[in-house]
Write an enzyme that holds these catalytic residues in place. Structure first.
Site, mmCIF file in Angstrom:
data_model
loop_
_atom_site.group_PDB
_atom_site.id
_atom_site.type_symbol
_atom_site.label_atom_id
_atom_site.label_comp_id
_atom_site.label_asym_id
_atom_site.label_seq_id
_atom_site.Cartn_x
_atom_site.Cartn_y
_atom_site.Cartn_z
ATOM 1 N N ARG A 72 0.821 -1.213 0.000
ATOM 2 C CA ARG A 72 0.000 0.000 0.000
ATOM 3 C C ARG A 72 0.853 1.260 0.000
ATOM 4 O O ARG A 72 0.388 2.325 -0.399
ATOM 5 C CB ARG A 72 -1.020 -0.038 1.130
ATOM 6 C CG ARG A 72 -2.016 -1.197 0.902
ATOM 7 C CD ARG A 72 -3.144 -1.259 1.869
ATOM 8 N NE ARG A 72 -2.732 -1.611 3.213
ATOM 9 C CZ ARG A 72 -3.555 -1.658 4.250
ATOM 10 N NH1 ARG A 72 -4.832 -1.373 4.086
ATOM 11 N NH2 ARG A 72 -3.117 -2.004 5.430
ATOM 12 N N GLU A 109 3.829 -7.320 12.922
ATOM 13 C CA GLU A 109 2.962 -7.544 14.078
ATOM 14 C C GLU A 109 2.365 -8.950 14.073
ATOM 15 O O GLU A 109 1.914 -9.441 15.088
ATOM 16 C CB GLU A 109 1.870 -6.471 14.201
ATOM 17 C CG GLU A 109 0.926 -6.384 13.040
ATOM 18 C CD GLU A 109 1.362 -5.420 11.947
ATOM 19 O OE1 GLU A 109 0.476 -4.926 11.239
ATOM 20 O OE2 GLU A 109 2.563 -5.181 11.758
#
Length: 184
Positions: A72, A109
């Site tokens: 992105r 994460e």
């Protein structure tokens, strides 16, 4: 969601970003920016807000390149580079670039990854703005900063749409200034 600056961009994010629970795995809330990208007014506002990190207080461009992280960061970084009148450099996942690269592995994460940049994509001494959609653990931004340094260039700032305040993103990137349109 805390609105940090650029009220038009922050309002567009608040209105158009959709939370997707348990994606890509249970416990993760994915921030889907696709509705924002499909909205001309919203996209224009966020590109303008992100590009502000590549200018000084007088509006003068102070970077030589914009680097966007896969995937992105590509979508956002390329129009930011155009808005600033500078070149764009993609940082890709391992094995996606056709020539000699620098590579850095890092923790996400929810997993691990390796990023690469072509060795000649940035010239020594160039000033670079990193652009991505979300600052979470800071692993992607820190790895990209390390890739920029491996080329001999300097990361002057990081601009993101959203910063996740409950994760230690800023701590992972050291003293590089971060500009977030919103803090979640």
């Amino acid at each position: 969601m805390t609105l940090v600056g650029h009220s038009r961009a922050a309002a567009a994010l608040q209105r158009l970003v959709v939370d997707v629970p348990d994606y890509p795995e249970p416990g993760v809330v994915f921030k889907d920016i696709m509705p924002l990208l499909a909205d001309h007014e919203g996209l224009s506002a966020v590109v303008e807000a992100l590009a502000a990190s590549g200018r000084d207080e007088h509006g003068t461009v102070v970077v030589d390149k914009v680097v966007g992280m896969e995937a992105r960061g590509f979508i956002l970084g390329a129009p930011v580079a155009l808005a600033l009148g500078v070149g764009f450099v993609p940082v890709r996942k391992a094995g996606k670039l056709p020539r000699e690269t620098h590579a850095v592995s890092y923790a996400l994460e929810y997993g691990e990854a390796t990023l690469e940049v072509q060795r000649d994509a940035l010239a020594p001494g160039e000033r670079v703005l990193l652009v991505d959609d979300v600052l979470a653990t800071g692993g992607t931004a820190a790895a990209t900063r390390d890739l920029v340094a491996a080329c001999g260039a300097t990361t002057t700032a990081i601009a993101v749409l959203m910063e996740l305040s409950f994760l230690p993103g800023r701590a992972a990137i050291g003293d590089v200034p971060v500009s977030s349109v919103v803090i979640v």
